[in-house]
Design an enzyme around this catalytic site. Structure first.
Site, PDB file in Angstrom:
ATOM      1  N   GLU A 118       2.303   1.636  -3.411  1.00 21.24           N
ATOM      2  CA  GLU A 118       1.254   2.103  -4.319  1.00 21.24           C
ATOM      3  C   GLU A 118       1.001   3.601  -4.122  1.00 21.24           C
ATOM      4  OE1 GLU A 118      -2.451   0.000  -3.818  1.00 21.24           O
ATOM      5  OE2 GLU A 118      -3.418   1.069  -5.476  1.00 21.24           O
ATOM      6  N   GLU A 150     -15.920 -11.896   2.644  1.00 22.73           N
ATOM      7  CA  GLU A 150     -14.761 -11.571   1.806  1.00 22.73           C
ATOM      8  C   GLU A 150     -14.023 -12.839   1.366  1.00 22.73           C
ATOM      9  OE1 GLU A 150     -11.356  -9.906   3.819  1.00 22.73           O
ATOM     10  OE2 GLU A 150     -10.839  -8.632   2.129  1.00 22.73           O
ATOM     11  N   CYS A 193      -8.358  -2.503   3.452  1.00 22.02           N
ATOM     12  CA  CYS A 193      -8.236  -3.675   4.339  1.00 22.02           C
ATOM     13  C   CYS A 193      -9.583  -4.170   4.816  1.00 22.02           C
ATOM     14  CB  CYS A 193      -7.455  -3.332   5.601  1.00 22.02           C
ATOM     15  SG  CYS A 193      -5.895  -2.595   5.274  1.00 22.02           S
ATOM     16  N   LYS A 223     -15.427 -10.433   6.972  1.00 21.20           N
ATOM     17  CA  LYS A 223     -14.303 -11.259   6.508  1.00 21.20           C
ATOM     18  C   LYS A 223     -14.788 -12.619   6.026  1.00 21.20           C
ATOM     19  CE  LYS A 223     -10.725  -8.537   7.294  1.00 21.20           C
ATOM     20  NZ  LYS A 223      -9.935  -8.035   6.162  1.00 21.20           N
ATOM     21  N   SER A 264      -7.019   1.661  -2.787  1.00 21.78           N
ATOM     22  CA  SER A 264      -5.826   0.869  -3.070  1.00 21.78           C
ATOM     23  C   SER A 264      -6.261  -0.491  -3.599  1.00 21.78           C
ATOM     24  CB  SER A 264      -5.038   0.679  -1.772  1.00 21.78           C
ATOM     25  OG  SER A 264      -4.143  -0.389  -1.898  1.00 21.78           O
ATOM     26  N   GLU A 312     -12.938 -13.525  -6.710  1.00 24.45           N
ATOM     27  CA  GLU A 312     -11.652 -13.047  -7.235  1.00 24.45           C
ATOM     28  C   GLU A 312     -10.517 -13.205  -6.231  1.00 24.45           C
ATOM     29  OE1 GLU A 312     -14.197 -11.269  -6.377  1.00 24.45           O
ATOM     30  OE2 GLU A 312     -13.626  -9.362  -5.453  1.00 24.45           O
ATOM     31  N   GLU A 336       0.830  -1.200   0.000  1.00 23.10           N
ATOM     32  CA  GLU A 336       0.000   0.000   0.000  1.00 23.10           C
ATOM     33  C   GLU A 336       0.873   1.263   0.000  1.00 23.10           C
ATOM     34  OE1 GLU A 336      -4.257  -0.664   1.734  1.00 23.10           O
ATOM     35  OE2 GLU A 336      -3.117   0.519   3.174  1.00 23.10           O
ATOM     36  N   CYS A 376     -11.380  -2.252  13.957  1.00 20.13           N
ATOM     37  CA  CYS A 376     -11.595  -3.699  14.159  1.00 20.13           C
ATOM     38  C   CYS A 376     -11.825  -4.070  15.624  1.00 20.13           C
ATOM     39  CB  CYS A 376     -10.420  -4.488  13.620  1.00 20.13           C
ATOM     40  SG  CYS A 376     -10.028  -4.067  11.912  1.00 20.13           S
TER      41      CYS A 376
END
Lengths: 580, 162
Positions: free
Chosen positions: A288, A367, A305, A364, A325, A372, A285, A509
């Site tokens: 980037e 996710e 994230c 999560k 990102s 992908e 990150e 979190c």
């Protein structure tokens, strides 16, 4: 502000005008039982639906009992909270709720964490006199993250307040009316077809088991008992700051070493740390970010994230998919590195490797199943369990966490820096990224690694950091409502930043939808936050790019950060989704 | 929204109606009324369109639609027969009226005939208790309805339809 004087149970008290009887009673430390009411002031969550009527009190001169949560105080008011009339009425209210509730507490996922169950016990309810009609709804198990069982809903509206007012996701709304009312997504669609982000904040405030996580415990047990599987586990930063609560530890107790020991006892072949992958995320990150900065790329860069946040912007800001990102989230990066680099290192067929993530998060789970986030026909992560589910597994295995001796994570995917630990709290990811980006851009050592202006519970935080000649403008938002406000300002050109961190859950979190229930006590989040920063301070290495195993990983396997191989394995793309 | 001229016309009308409302806050019910008047029911397409125009989440709109029995998300017949089942009408025999309609049309309350000519439904009080029992067919009100009139009422509609 004008003060109002009143008497509660013969005790005098004065509170600000506009406050409720319940507020005044709290000031006197007089407890009035509540159920639907929930006030999480520091995240601007106030559920005052007054729908359950459990908090009724007697007010002199009034014929009817008054709900204390929504009745404002007035001068000279005389209130009694514990008369037999109040107690009987409360009991009747709860009995009526229970008459339309499946009384399967013994096998209910929320057992011992259920506020209705606790209240029934507190009110000493031993029989339910009413034998009325029962509402029957289909259980919504369509999503990977959240189970919606409306048979257990008491229509307190907390989820609705959270989803609409705090998170501004606008998924949950009442459907129908009267006895037929239930809470559902738009058009009564199943959760997986709605715009739900699976942040799980509705689950975090649901008093019963109407909204719970999808339970993956048996999947993990099955994997652990499958001789052909090599099972590795990773734990997110925020888990260690809260897991102890499930075992009676004071909130804010760090249980990192005990958690590692407990996971080994459960039988995982390796106990690794998502923190390692958080350091990896920073490498990607930060690179980037610098790349965009130096090559006229799109700014601000947004952190990616948080899967709840990702799904939120895919639905709500689908015109801006080019600014987040492209870095995968840490646990996904971990999964792919475990199944490539590490599997190869230890000579295991990646198909035989099973990656379990222990996360403070419900999104999560969703996710991990995104198509992908896979390579060679394997999902990067096989199963996600929450902090709560891990606690349940440990209890099932009779492991008393707090009595365990501390142990260390396995290497190489268990080594981490202080920068990665702070991923667990709002502001942490951007602070970690700054520690690295600063040093890379200036080629100087950053002496003071703490960025205090990016810490704390303010919904939107801002800072300007001077890097070389550039004033780098940073913003941090936690809670999706704050994220929406920030993103709208950017879309309208009213605000410009270089980099923004966003976390879907209030507090980041540490306040995730999979964490031990706080039951309205927001001091828990504060304690967990302090715990995270203490862990960071205790680390010898506090910058991601100095993690020796990360350096080795790039040397031996990945090549350059943001390079070709890193792109293939560690980066992702986003999907334009409908806004409903 | 839709391909043929008829729906395009309706769509334009809905658009004009919404655009003509100065203060869009609190306009939801009025807009839904107009939309249902135009289309006969509130399709997902219409819900999403109203949501976008009024900047109200569709979940909230769906909540409102499901709250009021007047609104429907199902396509309805050319003639919507509403039998009032409010207290006054009920006392004066609305149940028998409903049963007769069910028998004559061979459908249950809440259903539509296969040819989409009729939809039968019950509602609660239209404020014409003095005329109880009351039946409303589209905008037309029939008062003091008796069971043996029902066949004729249906025939009237059928004739008009031709």
């Amino acid at each position: 502000m004008a003060m109002v004087n009143l008497t509660i149970n013969n005790q005098k008290v004065s509170v600000e005008e506009g406050r409720t009887i319940l507020d005044a009673a709290n000031k006197l430390k007089i407890k009035i039982p509540t159920l639907c009411h929930l006030d999480l002031e520091n995240i601007k969550f106030v559920n005052q639906s007054a729908s359950c009527r459990v908090c009724v009190v007697e007010v002199e001169g009034r014929r009817n009992l008054a709900p204390s949560c929504s009745t404002p105080v007035s001068e000279g008011m005389v209130v009694t909270t514990n008369s037999i009339r109040c107690i009987k009425a409360r009991r009747t209210m709860v009995e009526l709720l229970l008459s339309n509730h499946p009384k399967d507490c013994l096998i209910c996922q929320k057992s011992l964490d259920c506020e209705l169950q606790a209240l029934a016990a507190e009110l000493n309810i031993r029989e339910i006199k009413f034998d009325g009609e029962r509402a029957r709804h289909e259980i919504d198990i369509s999503s990977q993250s959240i189970v919606r069982n409306m048979d257990k809903c008491i229509l307190c509206r907390r989820c609705e307040t959270m989803c609409n007012e705090v998170q501004t996701v606008h998924v949950l709304s009442p459907v129908n009316r009267g006895f037929d009312t239930f809470i559902a997504p738009s058009l009564n669609l199943p959760m997986n077809e709605s715009t739900c982000t699976f942040c799980g904040q509705c689950v975090a405030v649901c008093p019963t088991a109407a909204l719970t996580e999808v339970n993956n415990i048996s999947k993990v047990w099955d994997a652990l008992n499958d001789k052909t599987k090599y099972v590795v586990v990773q734990t997110a930063p925020a888990v260690r700051a809260a897991l102890g609560e499930e075992f009676g530890a004071e909130p804010g107790t760090s249980v990192t070493g005990k958690m590692v020991a407990g996971l080994r006892k459960l039988g995982f072949d390796n106990v690794f740390d998502t923190d390692f992958a958080a350091d990896l995320t920073i490498m990607e990150e930060a690179t980037e970010f610098i790349h965009r900065l130096q090559h006229g790329g799109k700014l601000p860069i947004l952190t990616s994230c948080c899967p709840g946040w990702v799904k939120f912007f895919e639905h709500q800001f689908s015109d801006m998919l080019d600014i987040p990102s492209t870095s995968k989230s840490p646990h996904e990066m971990f999964g792919v590195i475990a199944k490539t680099y590490y599997a190869n290192k230890i000579g295991i067929d990646p198909q035989d490797m099973y990656v379990v993530s222990v996360m403070p998060c419900l999104a999560k789970k969703y996710e991990a199943a995104r198509p992908e986030l896979a390579h060679d026909d394997m999902q990067d992560v096989d199963t996600v369990i929450t902090t709560r589910e891990l606690a349940k597994m440990l209890k099932e295995a009779n492991i008393d966490l707090m009595s365990l001796e501390d142990e260390d994570f396995d290497n190489p995917l268990g080594e981490s820096t202080g920068a990665s630990v702070i991923f667990g709290t709002t502001g942490g990811v951007i602070e970690a990224a700054l520690r690295t980006a600063y040093e890379w851009l200036t080629e100087e050592t950053l002496e003071k690694v703490e960025f205090h202006e990016l810490r704390g519970f303010d919904g939107i935080k801002e800072a300007v950091i001077k890097i070389n000649d550039l004033d780098v403008k940073i913003a941090v938002a936690h809670g999706l409502g704050n994220a929406r406000r920030l993103l709208e300002q950017i879309r309208d050109g009213k605000a410009t930043y270089h980099a923004i961190e966003i976390m879907a859950c209030p507090g980041g979190c540490i306040g995730g939808g999979g964490q031990p229930y706080h039951h309205g006590n927001m001091a828990y989040l504060q304690k967990r936050m302090e715990c995270i920063y203490k862990e960071d301070e205790g680390k010898t290495i506090r910058k991601s790019h100095e993690n020796p195993y990360i350096i080795k990983l790039y040397e031996e396997f990945l090549g350059e950060p943001y390079g070709e191989k890193a792109h293939k394995l560690l980066h992702t793309h986003y999907v334009k989704r409908v806004k409903m | 929204m839709g391909g043929n001229c008829d729906t395009q016309e309706k769509f334009a009308e809905l658009q004009n109606f919404i655009d003509s409302i100065e203060d869009k806050r609190g306009a939801l019910i009025a807009v839904l009324h107009r939309a249902q008047q135009l289309y006969g029911y509130l399709s997902n397409e219409v819900i999403f369109y109203v949501s976008e125009k009024l900047v109200i989440p569709s979940s909230k709109i769906y909540g409102v639609i499901s709250f009021y029995s007047y609104f429907t998300t199902k396509q309805r017949g050319k003639y919507v027969i509403n039998v009032c089942l409010g207290t006054a009408c009920f006392v004066r025999g609305a149940e028998a009226i409903m049963k007769e309609f069910e028998k004559e049309l061979n459908i249950k309350a809440g259903e539509s005939t296969k040819d989409m000519k009729f939809t039968l439904s019950g509602l609660r009080c239209i404020g014409a208790c003095g005329l109880a029992p009351v039946v409303m067919i589209n905008d037309k009100v029939y008062g003091r309805v008796e069971v043996d009139q029902i066949k004729k009422i249906i025939e009237e509609c059928e004739k008009e339809a031709e």
